[in-house]
Design a protein around this motif. Structure first.
Motif, mmCIF file in Angstrom:
data_model
loop_
_atom_site.group_PDB
_atom_site.id
_atom_site.type_symbol
_atom_site.label_atom_id
_atom_site.label_comp_id
_atom_site.label_asym_id
_atom_site.label_seq_id
_atom_site.Cartn_x
_atom_site.Cartn_y
_atom_site.Cartn_z
ATOM 1 N N GLU A 432 0.833 -1.211 0.000
ATOM 2 C CA GLU A 432 0.000 0.000 0.000
ATOM 3 C C GLU A 432 0.867 1.260 0.000
ATOM 4 O O GLU A 432 0.545 2.246 -0.679
ATOM 5 C CB GLU A 432 -0.924 -0.009 1.217
ATOM 6 C CG GLU A 432 -1.924 1.127 1.224
ATOM 7 C CD GLU A 432 -2.918 1.000 2.357
ATOM 8 O OE1 GLU A 432 -3.730 1.925 2.535
ATOM 9 O OE2 GLU A 432 -2.885 -0.029 3.061
ATOM 10 N N ALA A 433 1.986 1.242 0.740
ATOM 11 C CA ALA A 433 2.887 2.398 0.738
ATOM 12 C C ALA A 433 3.481 2.628 -0.649
ATOM 13 O O ALA A 433 3.615 3.773 -1.101
ATOM 14 C CB ALA A 433 4.001 2.194 1.761
ATOM 15 N N MET A 434 3.805 1.542 -1.361
ATOM 16 C CA MET A 434 4.341 1.697 -2.708
ATOM 17 C C MET A 434 3.293 2.267 -3.661
ATOM 18 O O MET A 434 3.621 3.070 -4.552
ATOM 19 C CB MET A 434 4.857 0.345 -3.215
ATOM 20 C CG MET A 434 5.376 0.386 -4.649
ATOM 21 S SD MET A 434 6.641 1.646 -4.934
ATOM 22 C CE MET A 434 7.997 0.983 -3.996
ATOM 23 N N SER A 435 2.033 1.895 -3.491
ATOM 24 C CA SER A 435 0.978 2.472 -4.333
ATOM 25 C C SER A 435 0.892 3.977 -4.141
ATOM 26 O O SER A 435 0.755 4.740 -5.116
ATOM 27 C CB SER A 435 -0.363 1.810 -4.003
ATOM 28 O OG SER A 435 -0.309 0.416 -4.237
ATOM 29 N N GLN A 436 0.982 4.433 -2.900
ATOM 30 C CA GLN A 436 0.955 5.872 -2.643
ATOM 31 C C GLN A 436 2.193 6.566 -3.201
ATOM 32 O O GLN A 436 2.105 7.674 -3.736
ATOM 33 C CB GLN A 436 0.846 6.120 -1.140
ATOM 34 C CG GLN A 436 -0.449 5.602 -0.523
ATOM 35 C CD GLN A 436 -0.498 5.820 0.970
ATOM 36 O OE1 GLN A 436 0.438 6.346 1.569
ATOM 37 N NE2 GLN A 436 -1.597 5.407 1.597
ATOM 38 N N LEU A 437 3.364 5.906 -3.115
ATOM 39 C CA LEU A 437 4.586 6.510 -3.648
ATOM 40 C C LEU A 437 4.529 6.624 -5.169
ATOM 41 O O LEU A 437 4.985 7.619 -5.741
ATOM 42 C CB LEU A 437 5.807 5.681 -3.227
ATOM 43 C CG LEU A 437 6.196 5.754 -1.748
ATOM 44 C CD1 LEU A 437 7.306 4.746 -1.453
ATOM 45 C CD2 LEU A 437 6.639 7.150 -1.375
#
Length: 508
Positions: A432-437
């Protein structure tokens, strides 16, 4: 670090304009003064010439008039002298530059009341260059003075350390405020999407939803009893608080359900949920402030997600389109679906061909990826402890970016629809953090990497990475950007890319 004075170039332009204006005023004033003095001198010379040549002019003696006129043409200011008789006929034309233009002074020669002729004397004009050459000390002095003023301003107007610190704080506050607004918009969109399309798992956990909300409501009421009284008179605020608590509990339950589904069966899951419910109730009853127990129960999970030494055995590769203007959504289905099918076919063939490499022995794909409007997702798993699953994820992301670059350029050349892509490689804990990045930091044809220390160690001998410029969050600080690879890896990716394209051409 030494900072320059603000708007130093603008101040230099102002000084240059001032210098030019001063020089122009100097030339104009000097020219006016010289014109007045030369006019007075010319009138005196004409009067003196008439007095000397009156007798010769009356007798029309051209030789005597030429001798007298030549004495006056020796002056540098005199360019031409014309002496005429009473009928207007030219008797003597003399001068240094007869064709040169200038100020002409004419006067009639008389003897008593009779007109015996006339004399015209032409004075040459003084050029602006001669004026500047005559006034060179003033011009050079003015230029040096303006240069000195510019140097003094450059030294005095430099920002002080306090001003630099104040500007830095203002810039940091501005970036922080913009990032908060961006996070809030992303959170609102995610909340609306979750509320509009509830899943079956969320419906099955409806009872635990009520329990989670009751616990949070109980904690809020114990911490801030005045907020409960104000919430009775403000139904809009109460509804907003309900939505926030529901979204947070929903996210926590989703993560817990995913973890327990991978580690245990349904029986163990039910037992763990029952134990967790008793633990939460016990924490609420025994804690003095009602929050200490819950915070301590979630602290190990959050710490493990953010830890740089967290274990991993699988890697997720996210590939999204760089669609700034939402062109894919506006595209007709007759064109969108074939394009997505082509991207899916390329990605599956890339996964198949890449995992055949001896370097990636022991790495397998857990899913069959497909493209939709939001992109594609590939999960790679290490079958043994020696498998380089992190390197496989990075190579897969770079391989598809190379393939998509060729397809995109070919489609644009043929005036067809195509979009650039960007990729993100992370472990399962940071999906999920990579999707936001990818949404906030990622640029087209760029690959982001968010891995623990073990994954970075796997790829350190094969690729080069760089940090994100001016990070504002923990994830941006830990994130790395792919900046190139060694010759062996690039050659290996080029061979796989050519093999995929040959398969594509054979299929067509």
């Amino acid at each position: 670090m030494t900072y320059l004075a603000p708007r130093q170039g603008l101040f230099a332009i102002i000084l240059l304009v001032s210098f030019c204006l001063q020089t122009l005023l100097l030339v104009i004033s000097t020219d006016q003064q010289l014109s007045n003095s030369r006019a007075q001198k010319g009138e005196q010379m004409v009067a003196q010439l008439i007095d000397e040549a009156r007798l010769s002019l009356e007798n029309k003696d051209r030789v005597s008039l030429s001798v007298i006129a030549n004495r006056y043409t020796s002056e540098q200011d005199v360019t031409r002298i014309l002496i005429k008789d009473n009928n207007g006929d030219i008797l003597v034309p003399v001068g240094n530059a007869p064709m040169q233009q200038g100020d002409t002074i004419s006067q009639i020669a008389t003897k008593g009341d009779a007109v015996i002729g006339s004399v015209a004397l032409t004075l040459k004009d003084i050029s602006k260059g001669e004026i500047i050459a005559m006034q060179w000390p003033f011009v050079i002095g003015t230029m040096l003075l303006h240069l000195l003023l510019w140097l003094i301003y450059s030294y005095i107007a430099r920002p002080t350390r306090e001003q630099i610190n104040a500007i830095s704080r203002d810039v940091q506050d501005l970036h922080r405020e913009q990032y908060k607004q961006f996070d809030q918009r992303g959170y609102d969109r995610e909340l609306e999407r979750r509320q509009s399309a509830p899943t079956a798992a969320e419906k099955e956990t409806g009872e635990s939803d009520g329990l989670g909300y009751d616990v949070d409501s109980l904690l809020d009421s114990q911490l801030n009893p005045q907020a409960d009284a104000s919430a009775l008179h403000n139904p809009l605020s109460n509804t907003r608080k309900l939505d926030i608590h529901s979204a947070v509990n929903q996210y926590v339950r989703t993560q817990q359900n995913q973890d327990t589904a991978l580690d245990a069966n349904d029986t163990d899951t039910a037992a763990s949920n029952t134990t967790e419910s008793h633990a939460i109730n016990h924490a609420v009853d025994s804690s003095p402030n009602g929050t200490k127990g819950i915070n301590s129960s979630h602290q190990p999970n959050n710490a493990s997600r953010l830890s740089a030494t967290r274990p991993f055995d699988s890697i997720s590769v996210q590939i999204v389109f760089h669609d700034e203007f939402n062109m894919l959504e506006r595209l007709a289905p007759s064109q969108r679906l074939p394009y997505l099918a082509l991207c899916t076919q390329l990605l599956n063939q890339a996964v198949t061909e890449l995992l055949k490499q001896p370097l990636l022995l022991g790495v397998s794909a857990l899913n069959e990826p497909y493209f939709d409007e939001s992109g594609a997702y590939v999960m790679l798993k290490a079958d043994n402890s020696h498998a380089k699953v992190a390197l496989a994820g990075v190579m897969l992301g770079k391989l598809y970016l190379m393939l998509n670059k060729i397809i995109h350029d070919k489609h644009i050349e043929l005036s067809r629809f195509a979009l650039p892509a960007k990729a993100g490689v992370s472990d399962n804990a940071q999906v999920e953090a990579m999707s936001q990045l990818l949404e906030s930091v990622g640029k087209k044809e760029q690959m982001l990497i968010l891995l623990p220390n073990g994954g970075l160690k796997q790829i350190s001998n094969h690729v080069q990475v760089q940090s994100v410029m001016r990070p504002t969050t923990v994830y941006e600080r830990e994130c790395a950007i792919f900046d190139g690879g060694n010759d062996a890896m690039i050659q290996r990716l080029a061979d796989v890319r050519n093999a995929v394209l040959m398969i594509e051409e054979a299929a067509e």
